[in-house]
Enzyme design. Structure first.
Site, short mmCIF file in Angstrom:
data_model
loop_
_atom_site.label_atom_id
_atom_site.label_comp_id
_atom_site.label_asym_id
_atom_site.label_seq_id
_atom_site.Cartn_x
_atom_site.Cartn_y
_atom_site.Cartn_z
N MET A 1 6.01 2.27 -7.70
CA MET A 1 6.58 3.62 -7.71
C MET A 1 5.49 4.63 -8.00
O MET A 1 4.78 4.52 -9.00
CB MET A 1 7.70 3.71 -8.75
CG MET A 1 8.92 2.88 -8.44
SD MET A 1 10.16 2.89 -9.76
CE MET A 1 9.42 1.73 -10.94
N CYS B 1 7.86 4.10 2.29
CA CYS B 1 7.95 5.36 1.55
C CYS B 1 8.54 6.47 2.43
O CYS B 1 8.04 6.74 3.52
CB CYS B 1 6.57 5.79 1.05
SG CYS B 1 6.63 7.37 0.15
#
Length: 327
Positions: A19, A102
């Site tokens: 992340m 992403c």
């Protein structure tokens, strides 16, 4: 046992999702302590690596206590992917992961991340460029497809396996969904149950409790699960899932002492890795998560995010521990 190349993981491993601005070494350290079996760096731009950008290079930092650990890269150019794979190889992580998932606009606009889902041929070329230029096992993290009309994950899985990837993590949403709506694991299960697929398949999306982890394990048959947002400020999620899978019993939630202790370790690690000033600043985003659910905690949280004095921060955390232990 689950194997990724020569990496041996326990049966049904729990992976910490990479992340951005979260999965740095201090955060990974607390997740490892509480049971994460495989972790990844924040994703790293191939362009940044090649031009020696300081932030990109710093993201290559890995430590022996984290192993097995993967370095994740993203990009949209074959030559840059190949060169970055060589750079990552020299850093000696346990594996190289490619981000094709992403959904963030600044990444997609560069033809990277989830943008590559619109062109599977390009995805295959980019992946092969990495496989051909590293001695490490190469894995991929991606999504179901670009949008509802182009859920091509079954084709993606087969073709990426054919060019040599050794595991695939699938987030159960399209790029168009971003992080909204419920993750759809039915297509993840289809990939896992495809007789052509021999590599481990890990599911990702909406795993936020031991009960859901067990339900999804049994319903969808994946080889392991990847936990992301649920671990932010709550690294105990890994310990709790493992205990529930093994015993069918829920562990008690962490005590206030455990919560403050983990927050303290995270802060110490952040200052050690980034330097005191930046470490303090970047830790601010985590306090609300560590202290979530405590009644009338706003005053303490405000004090934590409004001081640059390390000694005062540790003093405030001690106050929090003492106050809520007595409640």
């Amino acid at each position: 046992m689950v194997k990724i190349g020569n990496i041996e993981l326990p049966d049904f491993p729990l992976l910490l999702a990479p992340m951005e601005d979260v999965s740095d070494p201090p955060f990974r350290a607390v997740c490892k302590e509480y049971g994460a079996d495989l972790m990844y760096t924040e994703f790293i731009s191939t362009e940044g690596l090649i031009r020696d950008a300081i932030k990109s290079r710093q993201k290559l930092d890995i430590f022996d206590y984290e192993r097995p650990v993967g370095i994740q890269i993203f990009g949209g150019d074959e030559e840059a992917m190949a060169l970055s794979a060589k750079i990552v190889d020299a850093t000696q992580p346990d594996l190289l992961d490619i981000n094709f998932g992403c959904p963030v606009k600044k990444v997609v606009c560069k033809g990277a991340g989830a943008a590559v889902l619109k062109d599977v041929d390009q995805m295959v070329r980019l992946t092969k460029a990495c496989v051909d230029n590293t001695s490490l096992p190469v894995t991929v993290k991606t999504r179901l497809g670009w949008d509802e009309r182009s859920k091509n994950i079954e084709e993606v899985a087969e073709r990426l396996q054919d060019v040599g990837i050794q595991a695939l993590s699938i987030h159960g949403r399209t790029r168009a969904q971003l992080y909204k709506g419920e993750a759809d694991w039915t297509l993840i299960a289809k990939v896992k149950n495809n007789p052509r697929i021999k590599i481990p398949i890990f599911g990702n999306g909406d795993i936020d409790s031991p009960q859901k982890a067990k339900e999804y394990k049994e319903r969808y048959g994946v080889d392991g699960i990847m936990v992301g947002r649920a671990a932010i400020g709550y690294p105990w999620i890994f310990r709790e899932i493992k205990h529930y899978l093994a015993t069918g019993e829920l562990l008690d939630p962490p005590t206030i002492q455990e919560r403050v202790d983990a927050c303290r370790k995270h802060l110490q690690g952040s200052m050690r890795w980034k330097g005191e000033k930046l470490g303090i600043l970047e830790m601010r985003r985590h306090y609300a998560n560590y202290l979530r659910g405590l009644s009338h905690v706003k005053e303490y949280r405000n004090r934590l995010v409004n001081t640059m004095d390390a000694a005062e921060l540790f003093s405030i955390l001690q106050e929090v521990e003492m106050h809520y232990a007595a409640v």
